[in-house]
Every structure is written in C-alpha cells, then in structure tokens.
Design a protein around this motif. Sequence first.
Motif, mmCIF file in Angstrom:
data_model
loop_
_atom_site.group_PDB
_atom_site.id
_atom_site.type_symbol
_atom_site.label_atom_id
_atom_site.label_comp_id
_atom_site.label_asym_id
_atom_site.label_seq_id
_atom_site.Cartn_x
_atom_site.Cartn_y
_atom_site.Cartn_z
ATOM 1 N N ILE A 32 0.453 -1.330 0.137
ATOM 2 C CA ILE A 32 0.225 -0.351 0.046
ATOM 3 C C ILE A 32 0.782 1.021 0.162
ATOM 4 O O ILE A 32 2.143 1.201 0.621
ATOM 5 N N TYR A 33 0.031 2.319 -0.642
ATOM 6 C CA TYR A 33 0.513 3.436 -0.747
ATOM 7 C C TYR A 33 1.671 4.238 0.233
ATOM 8 O O TYR A 33 1.575 3.709 1.894
ATOM 9 N N ARG A 34 2.930 4.366 0.167
ATOM 10 C CA ARG A 34 3.972 4.859 0.632
ATOM 11 C C ARG A 34 3.741 6.085 0.796
ATOM 12 O O ARG A 34 3.267 7.345 -0.179
ATOM 13 N N SER A 35 3.536 7.908 1.688
ATOM 14 C CA SER A 35 2.917 9.035 1.527
ATOM 15 C C SER A 35 4.331 9.969 1.272
ATOM 16 O O SER A 35 5.562 9.380 1.033
ATOM 17 N N GLY A 36 3.734 10.434 0.018
ATOM 18 C CA GLY A 36 4.172 11.748 -0.827
ATOM 19 C C GLY A 36 4.736 10.697 -2.413
ATOM 20 O O GLY A 36 5.576 10.881 -3.358
#
Length: 107
Positions: A32-36
């Motif tokens: 899942i997506y990591r910030s930035g």
Amino acid sequence: MIPAHLVLKAHSLVCFICKDASSNWGCLAPTIYRSGENNCVTEYSIFETGGQSGQSISKRFSVDCPGGVSCCSFSFCNFSSASSLKVSYSVLAMAPLASFVYVRAGL
C-alpha cells in the motif's frame, strides 16, 4: 475476502514491490501507498556476467517517473513487466515454430 493488510483507504495506491527478481513471478508482492510516493515504477534490465546472461526486474514506489523505466499511477498498474520490455518480433514469431518442433521431436 481481501486480506486485512490490503484493505484500501479512499485513494490509496497499491503497487507491486520487488528488488532484482529474476522474473515477474518474483515481483507480485502488493504494498500500500507510502506518503509522497504516488507512482509505481518497474525497472527491467538484462545483464551478462562471465558469458552468462540474465534479467533483473525491480518494482517500487516513486515520487516522480524517472526516465528509462515503466511508470504508472493507479493501483496494481505495475502487475506485468511487459510494458517495459523491448521484445523482438522475430523472436515472437519463432516461438510457435519452436513449440511445434519440440512436440514433433517428442522432447
């Protein structure tokens, strides 16, 4: 049922992640997506060492889309490495012929 670690929040990005796998089958770990980091990147390379050749596939998140790689920005978009491959049409044309010869020879 979807595993708990893959339950998506609204607008979450899911990319497949791996490092230096020998085939796309080793690159099917969804993360899942990591910030930035809002792009999924696939890097494919062919190498030769000591007269032996091989391939390497790496998939990761990225802030931007660096040149020379396959890049996309929607969930599960880097499932296949095919978009980053430069395939020879003559090799593709030879595949059915090679299969036929293999079957006819009884190998």
